[in-house]
Design an enzyme around this catalytic site. Structure first.
Site, PDB file in Angstrom:
ATOM      1  N   VAL A  43       2.500   6.434   7.408  1.00 40.53           N
ATOM      2  CA  VAL A  43       1.526   6.946   6.432  1.00 40.53           C
ATOM      3  C   VAL A  43       0.119   6.500   6.840  1.00 40.53           C
ATOM      4  CG1 VAL A  43       0.823   6.961   4.000  1.00 40.53           C
ATOM      5  CG2 VAL A  43       3.252   6.866   4.600  1.00 40.53           C
ATOM      6  N   HIS A  49       0.865  -1.187   0.000  1.00 40.13           N
ATOM      7  CA  HIS A  49       0.000   0.000   0.000  1.00 40.13           C
ATOM      8  C   HIS A  49       0.898   1.231   0.000  1.00 40.13           C
ATOM      9  CE1 HIS A  49       1.112   0.109   4.204  1.00 40.13           C
ATOM     10  NE2 HIS A  49       0.591  -1.093   4.402  1.00 40.13           N
ATOM     11  N   ARG A 104      -3.227  -5.496   6.730  1.00 38.47           N
ATOM     12  CA  ARG A 104      -4.333  -6.202   7.395  1.00 38.47           C
ATOM     13  C   ARG A 104      -5.651  -5.427   7.345  1.00 38.47           C
ATOM     14  NH1 ARG A 104       0.152  -7.737  10.547  1.00 38.47           N
ATOM     15  NH2 ARG A 104       0.362 -10.007  10.807  1.00 38.47           N
ATOM     16  N   LYS A 140       5.657   3.093  11.675  1.00 37.17           N
ATOM     17  CA  LYS A 140       4.417   2.417  12.100  1.00 37.17           C
ATOM     18  C   LYS A 140       4.774   1.290  13.063  1.00 37.17           C
ATOM     19  CE  LYS A 140       0.579  -0.335  10.730  1.00 37.17           C
ATOM     20  NZ  LYS A 140       1.064  -1.719  10.567  1.00 37.17           N
ATOM     21  N   HIS A 162       4.080   1.359   2.256  1.00 40.09           N
ATOM     22  CA  HIS A 162       5.263   0.685   1.718  1.00 40.09           C
ATOM     23  C   HIS A 162       5.904   1.524   0.599  1.00 40.09           C
ATOM     24  CE1 HIS A 162       2.773  -2.946   2.974  1.00 40.09           C
ATOM     25  NE2 HIS A 162       3.891  -3.139   3.650  1.00 40.09           N
ATOM     26  N   GLN A 218       7.719 -15.070  12.056  1.00 41.23           N
ATOM     27  CA  GLN A 218       7.239 -13.964  12.894  1.00 41.23           C
ATOM     28  C   GLN A 218       5.739 -14.034  13.148  1.00 41.23           C
ATOM     29  OE1 GLN A 218       8.668 -10.977   9.937  1.00 41.23           O
ATOM     30  NE2 GLN A 218       6.844  -9.848  10.510  1.00 41.23           N
TER      31      GLN A 218
HETATM   32  P1  AMP Z   1       5.167  -5.150   6.391  1.00 37.35           P
HETATM   33  O1  AMP Z   1       4.955  -5.550   4.961  1.00 37.35           O
HETATM   34  O2  AMP Z   1       3.915  -4.902   7.144  1.00 37.35           O
HETATM   35  O3  AMP Z   1       6.157  -6.047   7.096  1.00 37.35           O
HETATM   36  O4  AMP Z   1       5.870  -3.732   6.328  1.00 37.35           O
HETATM   37  C1  AMP Z   1       7.059  -3.523   5.619  1.00 37.35           C
HETATM   38  C2  AMP Z   1       7.632  -2.178   5.993  1.00 37.35           C
HETATM   39  O5  AMP Z   1       6.703  -1.155   5.657  1.00 37.35           O
HETATM   40  C3  AMP Z   1       7.911  -2.062   7.503  1.00 37.35           C
HETATM   41  O6  AMP Z   1       9.122  -1.349   7.690  1.00 37.35           O
HETATM   42  C4  AMP Z   1       6.726  -1.277   7.986  1.00 37.35           C
HETATM   43  O7  AMP Z   1       6.994  -0.520   9.155  1.00 37.35           O
HETATM   44  C5  AMP Z   1       6.469  -0.360   6.805  1.00 37.35           C
HETATM   45  N1  AMP Z   1       5.091   0.117   6.836  1.00 37.35           N
HETATM   46  C6  AMP Z   1       3.956  -0.624   6.865  1.00 37.35           C
HETATM   47  N2  AMP Z   1       2.871   0.167   6.958  1.00 37.35           N
HETATM   48  C7  AMP Z   1       3.331   1.446   6.988  1.00 37.35           C
HETATM   49  C8  AMP Z   1       2.710   2.722   7.095  1.00 37.35           C
HETATM   50  N3  AMP Z   1       1.395   2.855   7.195  1.00 37.35           N
HETATM   51  N4  AMP Z   1       3.508   3.819   7.106  1.00 37.35           N
HETATM   52  C9  AMP Z   1       4.850   3.692   7.025  1.00 37.35           C
HETATM   53  N5  AMP Z   1       5.496   2.519   6.924  1.00 37.35           N
HETATM   54  C10 AMP Z   1       4.750   1.412   6.907  1.00 37.35           C
END
Ligand code: AMP
Length: 254
Positions: free
Chosen positions: A177, A35, A188, A150, A38, A62
């Protein structure tokens, strides 16, 4: 054109060519289902490096809840298109057997802060996160790696690991964001029902509002959230709640 690296051996070879040529490499680790949150990390990495690599890997170590792992949204083709449009040069898209050829016999454990907050509610979560990030940093040899605020606790633990193990990669935090209504963007969120999605922004509103953590916990429960924690640490207020079958996290600077 974005190049896809589907296995560790091919990726190591390609990343070695890049780093040996003296080209700067930025890495954005993700679990896919991408999204704007990312993509903001990808754009920042593209601004600050010659080459941008994004890893897309739903890291099983995890997840402490097998149902959550099974239901985690996955759409690689859609992710690939989004990554291409955000300026990604390379996508590392390995499978679990390749990343965990050791059967997860070797892992990275932090023994203090990883037991608090998220760690207190998701057994083994940070072992899984730190282990996969160390693997990704070693495979890519990235100059910089980008993480979202986040996941504030995750970013702090990764930065601590990089320092503790003298890793060469600079660990860079990126702003959280949000959707227009204040809900922190998350893969999610797609699993929220329409009624839950309508209620979800109240999580951020209450967290960022006035009152002690206890008062905020009571307000969240009254609004219909099941609260895992609301705690103040290092000038931030951090929270995690369940809304139906979806778990949400958020944090704001005080
Ligand atoms: P994930 O795919 O959820 O493991 O997230 C991958 C990376 O994107 C991680 O470093 C998260 O902290 C970052 N991330 C996920 N959602 C957000 C968001 N809303 N704002 C900023 N970074 C994000």
């Amino acid at each position: 054109m974005t190049e896809v690296l589907p296995d560790v051996a091919a990726a190591r070879k390609r990343f070695l060519e890049i780093t040996r040529a003296g080209t700067s490499l930025g890495l954005v680790p993700t679990m896919g289902a991408l999204h704007e949150g990312h993509l903001s990390l990808v754009r920042r990495a593209a601004d600050e490096n010659d080459i941008v690599a994004v890893s897309v890997f739903v890291n099983p170590t995890q997840f402490n809840d097998p149902e959550d792992l099974k239901r985690y949204p996955r759409d690689f083709e859609e992710d690939r298109i989004l990554l291409e449009s955000a300026g990604t040069d390379l996508v590392f898209y390995p499978d679990t057997e390749d990343m965990y050829a050791d059967g997860y016999r070797y892992k990275v454990t932090e023994v203090e802060n990883s037991l608090l907050l998220e760690g207190a509610h998701r057994g083994g979560y940070f072992d899984g996160v730190l282990t996969v990030v160390l693997k990704l940093l070693n495979i890519t040899g990235a100059d910089r790696a980008y993480f979202g605020e986040k996941d504030w606790q995750q970013f702090n633990l990764i930065r601590g690991m990089a320092k503790a193990f003298f890793l060469d990669t600079e660990i860079i935090p990126c702003s959280l964001v949000r959707e227009d209504d204040g809900l922190a963007m998350s893969s999610r969120n797609a699993r929220l029902t329409p009624a839950e999605r309508e209620l979800a922004p109240a999580f951020h509103r209450i967290l960022a509002g006035s009152g002690s953590p206890e008062v905020k916990t009571a307000r969240l429960e009254e609004a219909g959230f099941a609260v895992d924690y609301v705690e103040e640490r290092e000038g931030r207020i951090l929270g995690a709640v369940h809304l139906g079958r979806v778990r949400l996290i958020d944090n704001v600077r005080i």
